[in-house]
Enzyme design. Structure first.
Site, PDB file in Angstrom:
ATOM      1  N   CYS A  16      46.287  41.855  11.081  1.00 10.12           N
ATOM      2  CA  CYS A  16      47.096  42.419  12.155  1.00 10.12           C
ATOM      3  C   CYS A  16      46.783  43.906  12.270  1.00 10.12           C
ATOM      4  O   CYS A  16      45.960  44.417  11.526  1.00 10.12           O
ATOM      5  CB  CYS A  16      48.570  42.230  11.826  1.00 10.12           C
ATOM      6  SG  CYS A  16      48.961  40.549  11.339  1.00 10.12           S
ATOM      7  N   ARG A  67      41.660  42.839  16.966  1.00 18.27           N
ATOM      8  CA  ARG A  67      41.836  42.225  15.641  1.00 18.27           C
ATOM      9  C   ARG A  67      42.788  41.037  15.675  1.00 18.27           C
ATOM     10  O   ARG A  67      42.872  40.276  14.725  1.00 18.27           O
ATOM     11  CB  ARG A  67      42.437  43.247  14.668  1.00 18.27           C
ATOM     12  CG  ARG A  67      41.447  44.265  14.259  1.00 18.27           C
ATOM     13  CD  ARG A  67      42.100  45.317  13.407  1.00 18.27           C
ATOM     14  NE  ARG A  67      41.100  46.264  13.002  1.00 18.27           N
ATOM     15  CZ  ARG A  67      40.519  46.269  11.815  1.00 18.27           C
ATOM     16  NH1 ARG A  67      40.847  45.389  10.912  1.00 18.27           N
ATOM     17  NH2 ARG A  67      39.611  47.159  11.537  1.00 18.27           N
ATOM     18  N   TRP A  74      48.649  38.767  14.205  1.00 18.67           N
ATOM     19  CA  TRP A  74      47.782  37.589  14.213  1.00 18.67           C
ATOM     20  C   TRP A  74      48.403  36.689  13.169  1.00 18.67           C
ATOM     21  O   TRP A  74      48.285  36.940  11.973  1.00 18.67           O
ATOM     22  CB  TRP A  74      46.370  38.040  13.827  1.00 18.67           C
ATOM     23  CG  TRP A  74      45.336  36.971  13.752  1.00 18.67           C
ATOM     24  CD1 TRP A  74      44.930  36.306  12.639  1.00 18.67           C
ATOM     25  CD2 TRP A  74      44.525  36.492  14.821  1.00 18.67           C
ATOM     26  NE1 TRP A  74      43.926  35.428  12.965  1.00 18.67           N
ATOM     27  CE2 TRP A  74      43.654  35.522  14.295  1.00 18.67           C
ATOM     28  CE3 TRP A  74      44.456  36.789  16.183  1.00 18.67           C
ATOM     29  CZ2 TRP A  74      42.726  34.849  15.077  1.00 18.67           C
ATOM     30  CZ3 TRP A  74      43.529  36.117  16.951  1.00 18.67           C
ATOM     31  CH2 TRP A  74      42.675  35.161  16.390  1.00 18.67           C
ATOM     32  N   ASN A 129      51.025  44.699   7.214  1.00 17.33           N
ATOM     33  CA  ASN A 129      49.809  43.881   7.223  1.00 17.33           C
ATOM     34  C   ASN A 129      49.592  43.350   5.817  1.00 17.33           C
ATOM     35  O   ASN A 129      49.857  44.060   4.849  1.00 17.33           O
ATOM     36  CB  ASN A 129      48.573  44.721   7.568  1.00 17.33           C
ATOM     37  CG  ASN A 129      48.476  45.002   9.041  1.00 17.33           C
ATOM     38  OD1 ASN A 129      49.271  44.499   9.822  1.00 17.33           O
ATOM     39  ND2 ASN A 129      47.494  45.797   9.407  1.00 17.33           N
ATOM     40  N   GLY A 130      49.035  42.147   5.703  1.00 14.23           N
ATOM     41  CA  GLY A 130      48.768  41.586   4.378  1.00 14.23           C
ATOM     42  C   GLY A 130      49.705  40.430   4.112  1.00 14.23           C
ATOM     43  O   GLY A 130      50.322  39.885   5.033  1.00 14.23           O
ATOM     44  N   GLU A 168      23.511  24.965   9.172  1.00 14.93           N
ATOM     45  CA  GLU A 168      24.199  26.171   9.630  1.00 14.93           C
ATOM     46  C   GLU A 168      23.242  27.377   9.651  1.00 14.93           C
ATOM     47  O   GLU A 168      23.258  28.184  10.581  1.00 14.93           O
ATOM     48  CB  GLU A 168      25.426  26.438   8.739  1.00 14.93           C
ATOM     49  CG  GLU A 168      26.193  27.721   9.014  1.00 14.93           C
ATOM     50  CD  GLU A 168      26.726  27.849  10.442  1.00 14.93           C
ATOM     51  OE1 GLU A 168      26.712  26.856  11.196  1.00 14.93           O
ATOM     52  OE2 GLU A 168      27.128  28.960  10.807  1.00 14.93           O
ATOM     53  N   LYS A 210      22.378  29.493  13.001  1.00 17.37           N
ATOM     54  CA  LYS A 210      22.535  30.959  13.092  1.00 17.37           C
ATOM     55  C   LYS A 210      21.260  31.593  13.631  1.00 17.37           C
ATOM     56  O   LYS A 210      21.293  32.429  14.519  1.00 17.37           O
ATOM     57  CB  LYS A 210      22.814  31.568  11.721  1.00 17.37           C
ATOM     58  CG  LYS A 210      24.152  31.713  11.138  1.00 17.37           C
ATOM     59  CD  LYS A 210      25.316  32.152  11.939  1.00 17.37           C
ATOM     60  CE  LYS A 210      25.718  31.228  13.043  1.00 17.37           C
ATOM     61  NZ  LYS A 210      26.827  30.415  12.984  1.00 17.37           N
ATOM     62  N   GLU A 212      20.658  30.746  17.368  1.00 22.55           N
ATOM     63  CA  GLU A 212      21.588  31.388  18.293  1.00 22.55           C
ATOM     64  C   GLU A 212      21.208  32.823  18.612  1.00 22.55           C
ATOM     65  O   GLU A 212      21.328  33.254  19.747  1.00 22.55           O
ATOM     66  CB  GLU A 212      23.012  31.404  17.691  1.00 22.55           C
ATOM     67  CG  GLU A 212      23.717  30.097  17.724  1.00 22.55           C
ATOM     68  CD  GLU A 212      25.151  30.248  17.228  1.00 22.55           C
ATOM     69  OE1 GLU A 212      25.354  30.520  16.031  1.00 22.55           O
ATOM     70  OE2 GLU A 212      26.080  30.096  18.035  1.00 22.55           O
ATOM     71  N   HIS A 228       9.541  11.938   5.472  1.00 22.90           N
ATOM     72  CA  HIS A 228       9.613  10.804   6.394  1.00 22.90           C
ATOM     73  C   HIS A 228       9.234  11.188   7.824  1.00 22.90           C
ATOM     74  O   HIS A 228       9.621  10.509   8.768  1.00 22.90           O
ATOM     75  CB  HIS A 228      11.016  10.187   6.351  1.00 22.90           C
ATOM     76  CG  HIS A 228      11.355   9.626   5.003  1.00 22.90           C
ATOM     77  ND1 HIS A 228      10.776   8.491   4.502  1.00 22.90           N
ATOM     78  CD2 HIS A 228      12.176  10.090   4.026  1.00 22.90           C
ATOM     79  CE1 HIS A 228      11.236   8.253   3.287  1.00 22.90           C
ATOM     80  NE2 HIS A 228      12.090   9.220   2.968  1.00 22.90           N
ATOM     81  N   LYS A 234      31.786  32.569  23.305  1.00 26.17           N
ATOM     82  CA  LYS A 234      32.502  32.469  22.028  1.00 26.17           C
ATOM     83  C   LYS A 234      33.361  31.209  21.983  1.00 26.17           C
ATOM     84  O   LYS A 234      33.523  30.593  20.948  1.00 26.17           O
ATOM     85  CB  LYS A 234      33.357  33.725  21.834  1.00 26.17           C
ATOM     86  CG  LYS A 234      34.045  33.804  20.484  1.00 26.17           C
ATOM     87  CD  LYS A 234      33.056  34.006  19.344  1.00 26.17           C
ATOM     88  CE  LYS A 234      33.664  33.816  17.984  1.00 26.17           C
ATOM     89  NZ  LYS A 234      32.670  33.520  16.945  1.00 26.17           N
TER      90      LYS A 234
HETATM   91  C1  AGP Z   1      28.755  29.099  16.081  1.00 29.53           C
HETATM   92  O1  AGP Z   1      27.968  30.154  15.685  1.00 29.53           O
HETATM   93  C2  AGP Z   1      28.762  28.777  17.491  1.00 29.53           C
HETATM   94  N1  AGP Z   1      28.871  29.869  18.327  1.00 29.53           N
HETATM   95  C3  AGP Z   1      29.327  27.455  17.944  1.00 29.53           C
HETATM   96  O2  AGP Z   1      28.509  26.467  17.408  1.00 29.53           O
HETATM   97  C4  AGP Z   1      30.795  27.114  17.594  1.00 29.53           C
HETATM   98  O3  AGP Z   1      30.921  26.911  16.219  1.00 29.53           O
HETATM   99  C5  AGP Z   1      31.217  25.854  18.357  1.00 29.53           C
HETATM  100  O4  AGP Z   1      31.151  26.106  19.730  1.00 29.53           O
HETATM  101  C6  AGP Z   1      32.599  25.383  17.991  1.00 29.53           C
HETATM  102  O5  AGP Z   1      33.561  26.348  18.246  1.00 29.53           O
HETATM  103  P1  AGP Z   1      34.986  26.280  17.620  1.00 29.53           P
HETATM  104  O6  AGP Z   1      34.857  26.393  16.156  1.00 29.53           O
HETATM  105  O7  AGP Z   1      35.724  27.446  18.225  1.00 29.53           O
HETATM  106  O8  AGP Z   1      35.598  24.983  18.022  1.00 29.53           O
END
Ligand code: AGP
Length: 602
Positions: free
Chosen positions: A2, A27, A75, A99-100, A478, A482, A485, A501, A597
């Site tokens: 927060c 935040r 938050w 906060n905390g 993952e 990363k 992306e 395979h 996002k």
């Molecule tokens: C992660 O780096 C992505 N931007 C994306 O894959 C994300 O994880 C996905 O769209 C799911 O989003 P969410 O966790 O908000 O549901």
């Protein structure tokens, strides 16, 4: 996660607080509030939702003349985002922001309730103000009461308190959560980070853990366990954008570095000495549950995949994981002895939300693991566990993934406790490993420069394979996501045993393989898979605690005895690799092309 602002002086206080909170809104922003004492009069306003709602509510209010004031943007961690749970929290004649997390708040709350104190909110914070007033009613000395209050608090806090019993003073304390004091002539500012006071204060003092005191007549009286102390101010930065990133170049970079601290928030109150506890979950949530199905997208899907290994291995509960967009149209067969778990950072992902609605319609119990309280997915679920990662700004998720994985690991232990599938020895090993996680997430001094150096060799080629086995397969997925992306380079995550395979046909010097080679899980197996690739001249970047001579590049990790500690340490390495490759390619790290996002469309 927060935000706090405080001001003591003669200028218009409402505007200082609201402008300051605006700077902290990035935040977290599920509710906000302010409290002001001037001319011996206490005023307090709160509003749920964005700060704009608080602005609208305070439109008619002006606060001129000398006074003290505190504000907070929240938050949610304890209790829903409601006006009652929003800060500042009120006693009979005092207000507090915090906060905390006060770890022993339940114990303190019980004692206060036994004395007849009525609590209005579900928060841990409210205990501070009631404890202060209880002490004050006994000794009539605000400063002694504040000191006594602080001495009783366990956990992390940055807190400000104002009281009609001493209407020209702001009391403050810091332990584990950030807080600073800004100065400009006789005006004194408080804030949880630089940005709210840039342009207002000229000098700053960053409080250390264990420091507390009070501001009065434009002066700070600062104390720690050894008594009153002197301190030196420093010049305050002037660049707000830079300050929001806490000096990091990108939000993603800041969020990678934050992982160690936010992990403490994720575990707080849940990781106890001898067990895992989720006070937000009904004890009977897992009764009659024989199966777990997890649905998620992207990074959240990867944390789900990692969790499936843990639920089956530790909690002996079958666990299937599905990509939400696939699940929706496969006409899935659902049984009511299945717990339906959704994972989402934002809580707004359309595919995940729709999958959840389908499961609910089929009569399944649902649990969401989410970073945003009051989001659509949280509201739609029967139960929710918040990841407490704080707002994540970088589109490429980092700390959300780390905290999701931690919540799932804790949940696997929680189920194992309930189903008695874990013995005391294994339980204490797991809890001990969890306690080490924040350390495993720290970015070691030499690591980041090393990844910057290495990144220049990986800007071309015909693609990347991230490979791993078991838990390290989801981590490989993952790591590849990363990189894709933010670098726009082609990358794939693969189970290392599966390379032979088919994909091994791609192997040549221009195929970059990032090999996750943990010591504590199937080391010999993955080693032989990587050797097969080396024999075909693939370029290999190995990440392992164990030296591996055949690798072209090697990043040595430190943890080697618990898979989850290796997991988190290697995760940081892959995040930094993606970051540094993206920087070298000149891409927009925080807002990569074509991505959003939160994906609220199908
Ligand atoms: C992660 O780096 C992505 N931007 C994306 O894959 C994300 O994880 C996905 O769209 C799911 O989003 P969410 O966790 O908000 O549901």
């Amino acid at each position: 996660m927060c935000g706090i602002v405080g001001y003591l002086g003669k200028n218009e206080k409402k505007e200082i607080l609201l402008d300051g909170l605006q700077e902290l809104e990035y935040r977290g922003y599920d509710s906000a509030g302010i409290a002001v004492i001037e001319n011996k009069q206490l005023k307090n306003f709160k509003a749920v939702g964005r700060l704009k709602n608080l602005r609208d509510k305070t439109k008619e209010y002006e606060s001129k003349g000398f006074g003290v004031s505190i504000g907070h943007t929240r938050w949610a961690t304890h209790g829903k985002p409601t006006e009652l749970n929003a800060h500042p929290h009120m006693g009979a004649y005092s207000f507090v922001v915090h906060n905390g997390i006060i770890e022993n708040y339940q114990e303190l709350k019980k004692e206060l309730q036994a004395d007849g104190v009525k609590f209005l909110s579900q928060t841990d914070t409210e205990t501070i103000v009631h404890l202060f007033e209880k002490n004050h009613n006994l000794n009539n000395n605000p400063w002694e009461s504040f000191k006594k209050t602080i001495s009783k608090l366990e956990g992390a806090y940055a807190t400000l308190l104002i009281t009609e019993a001493d209407e020209e003073t702001i009391y403050f304390a810091k332990n584990g959560s950030p807080m600073l004091i800004g100065f400009n002539d006789s005006d004194v500012y408080f804030a949880s980070s630089d940005t709210p006071i840039i342009g207002k204060a000229t000098e700053v003092y960053y409080l250390e853990d264990g420091e507390y005191g009070y501001a009065q007549n434009g002066k700070i009286h600062l104390f720690d366990k050894n008594g009153e102390k002197t301190f030196s101010k420093q010049a305050l930065a002037t660049d707000k954008a830079m300050a929001q990133k806490d000096g990091y170049r990108f939000f993603m970079e800041k969020e990678i570095y934050e992982q160690s601290t936010v992990m403490n928030d994720t575990m707080m109150g849940r990781l106890l000495d001898d067990r895992i506890e989720f006070e937000e979950l009904d004890k009977d949530l897992f009764d009659n549950i024989v199966n777990i199905k997890i649905c998620a997208c992207g990074t959240s899907y990867h944390s789900a995949l990692a969790a499936s290994y843990l639920f089956e291995r530790i909690a002996k509960t079958p666990c299937q994981v599905e990509i939400a967009s696939e699940f929706r149209y496969k006409e899935p067969l659902l049984r009511d002895d299945t717990l339906f778990v959704t994972i989402s950072q934002s809580g707004e992902t359309a595919d995940t939300l729709e999958a959840l609605k389908m499961a609910k319609k089929a009569g399944l119990k649902s649990l969401s693991i989410c970073n945003v309280d009051n989001s659509s997915i949280v509201r739609e679920s029967d139960a929710a566990v918040l990841t407490r990662a704080g707002i994540e700004k970088g589109v490429a998720s980092t700390k959300a993934f780390a905290t999701q994985t931690m919540v799932l690991w804790m949940l696997a232990i929680y189920v194992a406790q309930a189903k008695e599938t874990i013995d005391n020895e294994l339980l204490s090993q797991e809890l001990d490993a969890m306690r080490h996680t924040p350390k495993a997430l720290l970015v070691a001094d030499e690591l980041h420069p090393k990844m910057t150096r290495l990144s220049k060799r990986y800007l071309h080629g015909h693609g990347f394979f991230f490979i791993g086995r078991d838990l390290f397969f989801p981590l490989a997925l993952e790591g590849a996501l990363k990189l894709k992306e933010i670098s726009y380079l082609h990358a794939e995550g693969y189970p290392s045993g599966e390379m032979k395979h088919g994909p091994i046909a791609l192997a040549d010097a221009e195929l970059f393989t990032v090999a996750l080679m943990p010591k504590s899980l199937h080391y010999e197996k993955i080693k032989s898979n990587v050797e097969e690739l080396c024999a075909r001249d693939a370029t290999v970047l190995a990440i392992s605690p164990e030296p591996f001579d055949l690798a072209d590049d090697f990043v040595k990790t430190t943890y080697d005895s618990h898979p989850m500690l290796e997991f988190f340490e290697m995760m940081v390495v892959t995040q930094l690799l993606a970051l540094e490759i993206s920087v070298r390619l000149g891409n927009d790290v925080d807002m990569p092309r074509n991505l959003a996002k939160s994906v609220t469309v199908e």
